[in-house]
Enzyme design. Structure first.
Site, PDB file in Angstrom:
ATOM      1  CG  HIS A  39       0.035   0.121   2.521  1.00  0.00           C
ATOM      2  ND1 HIS A  39       0.606  -0.938   3.201  1.00  0.00           N
ATOM      3  CD2 HIS A  39       0.479   1.273   3.216  1.00  0.00           C
ATOM      4  CE1 HIS A  39       1.251  -0.464   4.185  1.00  0.00           C
ATOM      5  NE2 HIS A  39       1.183   0.720   4.214  1.00  0.00           N
ATOM      6  CG  HIS A  96       7.723   5.415   0.406  1.00  0.00           C
ATOM      7  ND1 HIS A  96       7.559   6.404   1.237  1.00  0.00           N
ATOM      8  CD2 HIS A  96       7.639   4.168   1.301  1.00  0.00           C
ATOM      9  CE1 HIS A  96       7.129   5.820   2.682  1.00  0.00           C
ATOM     10  NE2 HIS A  96       7.326   4.605   2.722  1.00  0.00           N
TER      11      HIS A  96
HETATM   12  P1  ATP Z   1       5.372  -3.205  11.129  1.00  0.00           P
HETATM   13  O1  ATP Z   1       5.388  -1.946  12.229  1.00  0.00           O
HETATM   14  O2  ATP Z   1       5.161  -4.614  12.018  1.00  0.00           O
HETATM   15  O3  ATP Z   1       6.783  -3.473  10.285  1.00  0.00           O
HETATM   16  P2  ATP Z   1       3.971  -1.828   9.424  1.00  0.00           P
HETATM   17  O4  ATP Z   1       5.104  -0.731   9.657  1.00  0.00           O
HETATM   18  O5  ATP Z   1       3.356  -1.983   8.108  1.00  0.00           O
HETATM   19  O6  ATP Z   1       4.326  -3.033  10.278  1.00  0.00           O
HETATM   20  P3  ATP Z   1       2.770   0.011  10.942  1.00  0.00           P
HETATM   21  O7  ATP Z   1       3.616   0.433  11.932  1.00  0.00           O
HETATM   22  O8  ATP Z   1       1.252   0.351  11.729  1.00  0.00           O
HETATM   23  O9  ATP Z   1       2.689  -1.195  10.220  1.00  0.00           O
HETATM   24  O10 ATP Z   1       2.571   1.280   9.824  1.00  0.00           O
HETATM   25  C1  ATP Z   1       1.366   1.378   8.932  1.00  0.00           C
HETATM   26  C2  ATP Z   1       1.915   2.340   7.860  1.00  0.00           C
HETATM   27  O11 ATP Z   1       2.339   3.533   8.194  1.00  0.00           O
HETATM   28  C3  ATP Z   1       3.188   1.587   7.179  1.00  0.00           C
HETATM   29  O12 ATP Z   1       3.060   1.885   5.702  1.00  0.00           O
HETATM   30  C4  ATP Z   1       4.274   2.222   7.671  1.00  0.00           C
HETATM   31  O13 ATP Z   1       5.446   2.135   6.633  1.00  0.00           O
HETATM   32  C5  ATP Z   1       3.647   3.782   8.007  1.00  0.00           C
HETATM   33  N1  ATP Z   1       4.170   4.216   9.098  1.00  0.00           N
HETATM   34  C6  ATP Z   1       4.417   3.608  10.271  1.00  0.00           C
HETATM   35  N2  ATP Z   1       5.027   4.567  11.208  1.00  0.00           N
HETATM   36  C7  ATP Z   1       5.096   5.775  10.357  1.00  0.00           C
HETATM   37  C8  ATP Z   1       5.493   7.298  10.803  1.00  0.00           C
HETATM   38  N3  ATP Z   1       6.051   7.526  11.963  1.00  0.00           N
HETATM   39  N4  ATP Z   1       5.512   8.061   9.676  1.00  0.00           N
HETATM   40  C9  ATP Z   1       4.993   7.857   8.458  1.00  0.00           C
HETATM   41  N5  ATP Z   1       4.416   6.724   8.191  1.00  0.00           N
HETATM   42  C10 ATP Z   1       4.568   5.590   9.054  1.00  0.00           C
END
Ligand code: ATP
Ligand code: MG
Length: 187
Positions: free
Chosen positions: A40, A128
């Site tokens: 996504h 991205h």
């Molecule tokens: P995991 O944390 O288990 O690796 P994930 O990163 O896909 O999984 P989330 O951490 O809930 O799950 O993040 C959801 C989405 O938001 C992902 O696309 C992640 O890259 C993005 N994301 C997470 N933290 C941030 C942030 N601080 N700023 C911008 N985007 C973020």
């Protein structure tokens, strides 16, 4: 609940990405590769949001989406955050959105903030598709991988809908769609 707002590229576009990624996961087992079904584009990361903020959040996101026109995007190039030499996140770039995609992202974030969903850890918006993450916090030298993916250019696709997603973190992080709203006529 842990929430974010995302775009979902169409399956045929993600199939092209899968083709480009090919056997990279086997050759880079030290990276945590994102499962293709969950690919996504994060437009706004909201972090932890109280459940009671949901109705207002839905209203605000619907309104923000309606104020921006659909756009034609395409995957192009690859890179890593914070750098290919010490990669923590390896990604494909998203082109074609110009300033419109950043304005949409800002508008969604502002709408969410008005609903009380404020992300304290906001990073500058850089559209991205995350392909893989480094396991160690200090990152990994992913220069050959980025080099291999950097010439990728995908078929253009139309972004017409934004989705509110919930993350269920775990050994295999899972996402749940809580709502979807169409982009509108712009202006
Ligand atoms: P995991 O944390 O288990 O690796 P994930 O990163 O896909 O999984 P989330 O951490 O809930 O799950 O993040 C959801 C989405 O938001 C992902 O696309 C992640 O890259 C993005 N994301 C997470 N933290 C941030 C942030 N601080 N700023 C911008 N985007 C973020
Ligand atoms: Mg994460």
């Amino acid at each position: 609940m842990r929430l974010f707002v995302a775009l979902s590229p169409p399956p045929e576009v993600l199939a092209e990405v899968a083709g480009a990624v090919g056997a990279c996961p086997e050759r880079w087992p030290d990276l945590r590769w994102v499962a293709g079904e969950t690919w996504h584009i994060t437009m706004a990361f909201l972090g932890e949001v109280p459940e009671r903020a949901l109705p207002e959040l839905r209203t605000r996101l619907a309104r923000a989406a309606g104020r921006h026109a659909p756009m034609t995007l395409r995957f192009e190039g690859a890179g890593a955050f914070p750098s290919a030499r010490r990669a923590r996140v390896v990604w494909l770039g998203l082109a074609g959105g110009g300033t419109a995609i950043s304005r949409l992202a800002a508008s969604l974030a502002a709408g969410a903030a008005r609903a009380g969903a404020v992300d304290a850890d906001r990073k500058p918006f850089h559209p991205h598709l995350t392909l893989a993450r480094a396991r160690p916090r200090d990152g990994l030298d992913a220069r050959p991988l980025v080099e291999e993916l950097k010439d990728f250019g995908g078929t253009p696709w139309r972004a017409e809908t934004v989705h509110l997603m919930r993350s269920h973190l775990g050994p295999r992080t899972r996402y749940e769609a809580l709502g979807s709203w169409p982009l509108g006529g712009g202006g």
